[in-house]
Enzyme design. Structure first.
Site, PDB file in Angstrom:
ATOM      1  N   ASP A 149      24.764  17.168   7.144  1.00  0.00           N
ATOM      2  CA  ASP A 149      23.742  16.211   6.725  1.00  0.00           C
ATOM      3  C   ASP A 149      22.717  16.851   5.780  1.00  0.00           C
ATOM      4  O   ASP A 149      22.535  18.072   5.784  1.00  0.00           O
ATOM      5  CB  ASP A 149      22.971  15.689   7.949  1.00  0.00           C
ATOM      6  CG  ASP A 149      23.782  14.696   8.771  1.00  0.00           C
ATOM      7  OD1 ASP A 149      24.977  14.499   8.471  1.00  0.00           O
ATOM      8  OD2 ASP A 149      23.209  14.124   9.717  1.00  0.00           O
TER       9      ASP A 149
ATOM     10  N   HIS B 181      23.904   8.946   3.437  1.00  0.00           N
ATOM     11  CA  HIS B 181      22.849   9.310   4.399  1.00  0.00           C
ATOM     12  C   HIS B 181      21.496   8.795   3.895  1.00  0.00           C
ATOM     13  O   HIS B 181      20.483   9.456   4.091  1.00  0.00           O
ATOM     14  CB  HIS B 181      22.841  10.831   4.587  1.00  0.00           C
ATOM     15  CG  HIS B 181      22.032  11.325   5.757  1.00  0.00           C
ATOM     16  ND1 HIS B 181      22.009  10.695   6.980  1.00  0.00           N
ATOM     17  CD2 HIS B 181      21.203  12.399   5.892  1.00  0.00           C
ATOM     18  CE1 HIS B 181      21.210  11.366   7.801  1.00  0.00           C
ATOM     19  NE2 HIS B 181      20.697  12.393   7.164  1.00  0.00           N
TER      20      HIS B 181
ATOM     21  N   HIS C 240      15.894   9.333   2.569  1.00  0.00           N
ATOM     22  CA  HIS C 240      15.727  10.006   3.856  1.00  0.00           C
ATOM     23  C   HIS C 240      14.276   9.933   4.315  1.00  0.00           C
ATOM     24  O   HIS C 240      13.652  10.934   4.697  1.00  0.00           O
ATOM     25  CB  HIS C 240      16.186  11.471   3.779  1.00  0.00           C
ATOM     26  CG  HIS C 240      16.624  12.033   5.107  1.00  0.00           C
ATOM     27  ND1 HIS C 240      15.728  12.381   6.094  1.00  0.00           N
ATOM     28  CD2 HIS C 240      17.850  12.283   5.623  1.00  0.00           C
ATOM     29  CE1 HIS C 240      16.401  12.849   7.144  1.00  0.00           C
ATOM     30  NE2 HIS C 240      17.683  12.787   6.888  1.00  0.00           N
TER      31      HIS C 240
ATOM     32  N   HIS D  40      23.909  21.023   9.168  1.00  0.00           N
ATOM     33  CA  HIS D  40      23.121  20.625   7.992  1.00  0.00           C
ATOM     34  C   HIS D  40      23.325  21.618   6.853  1.00  0.00           C
ATOM     35  O   HIS D  40      23.219  22.825   7.068  1.00  0.00           O
ATOM     36  CB  HIS D  40      21.629  20.572   8.333  1.00  0.00           C
ATOM     37  CG  HIS D  40      21.293  19.475   9.306  1.00  0.00           C
ATOM     38  ND1 HIS D  40      21.551  19.584  10.652  1.00  0.00           N
ATOM     39  CD2 HIS D  40      20.746  18.255   9.103  1.00  0.00           C
ATOM     40  CE1 HIS D  40      21.159  18.466  11.251  1.00  0.00           C
ATOM     41  NE2 HIS D  40      20.674  17.634  10.342  1.00  0.00           N
TER      42      HIS D  40
HETATM   43 ZN   LIG Z   1      19.281  13.685   7.878  1.00  0.00          ZN
END
Ligand SMILES: [Zn+2]
Length: 283
Positions: free
Chosen positions: A92, A143, A147, A238
């Site tokens: 991510d 995503h 964000h 991540h």
């Molecule tokens: Zn995230």
């Protein structure tokens, strides 16, 4: 699984939105409250309490990343993936011009495929990295565009614009529209599901996450991910940091080789989410 609806050209088709049972119950409760108030206005206290309790339940569900109360939620790969020994390792908050290429090298060296949940605005800033992810056989998924820390509080319009913006940016760079969406911070409001249905996106959370952005101890992160590692798992690491500056070296670079070795030792094969869900991408 809505990946059935991916068209031959790689553009996910819209699917009809079917409100989750909790949303239907909530709508019925609100309608019932209005009827009750009309019939017995003195009951306003009880009606208000019921509606407040209902909102508390929906709010709780939106903060529970693996909940299915607000709509379908992929927390494991489909059953067909388990006999094939498949797992999905997802990354991510990238792309990151320094970390992502190194993650790609580690995956390639192990013959593994990864799924990158990219932030649209970062993808715009580092388009070459997104193209490189795809060129090397990995997958790019959605995503969100910004964000935002208040993503879970976006109204329907803002939510649609944000997710659709990321979808456009990522589709243009990757040459294939994302088929999966994961909400920033895993916070999912009741408005997310209709937007995903319209864009033909499937919601994905995880089986386990490593907390690698808040825990720099690679051994602990690996333990968290691998404690019950088995076919069908969806794991989260991540390759970017969503909020603020990175503290210390990115744990993913130390965690990933160990995780890949553990997976190989148990005969597990890291593939992309799309491949595990049968999109025919083969990886
Ligand atoms: Zn995230």
């Amino acid at each position: 699984m809505s990946t059935d609806s991916i068209r031959a050209g790689g553009v996910p088709a819209a699917r009809p939105w079917r409100p989750a049972a909790a949303i239907k119950a909530s709508a019925a409760l609100h309608a019932g409250g209005i009827v009750a108030l009309a019939a017995a206005p003195e009951a306003w206290g009880a009606v208000l309490a019921a509606i407040a309790a209902n909102h508390a339940v929906l709010f709780g569900a939106s903060l529970a990343p693996r909940s299915r109360l607000l709509g379908p939620n992929l927390t494991r790969l489909p059953e067909a993936a388990a006999p094939r020994g498949e797992i999905a390792i997802t990354f991510d908050d990238g792309p990151d011009p320094e970390v992502t290429p190194r993650v790609l090298d580690l995956l390639d060296r192990a013959g593994a495929r990864g799924t990158f949940f990219c932030i649209g605005s970062r993808a715009e800033a580092h388009p070459g990295v997104v193209r490189e992810i795809v060129r090397r056989g990995h997958a790019v998924e959605n995503h969100s565009q910004g964000h935002s820390t208040v993503f879970g509080w976006y109204g329907p319009d803002r939510l649609r614009r944000d997710i659709a913006a990321a979808q456009d940016v990522l589709a243009a760079l990757a040459g294939r529209a994302p088929a999966f969406f994961r909400a920033p911070f895993g916070v999912r409001s009741p408005f997310v599901d209709p937007v995903l249905a319209h864009l033909g996106l499937a919601y994905v959370s995880w089986t386990r996450r490593g907390y690698d952005t808040v825990d720099g101890d690679a051994a602990r992160v690996v333990r968290r991910l691998a404690v019950r590692l088995e076919a069908g798992d969806v794991l989260v690491l991540h390759d970017g940091v969503a909020t603020g500056a990175r503290r210390g070296p990115p744990a993913v670079l130390e965690v990933l080789p160990r995780l890949l070795a553990l997976a190989a030792g148990r005969g597990l094969k890291p593939v992309t989410l799309g491949a595990a869900c049968g999109d025919g991408s083969g990886g």
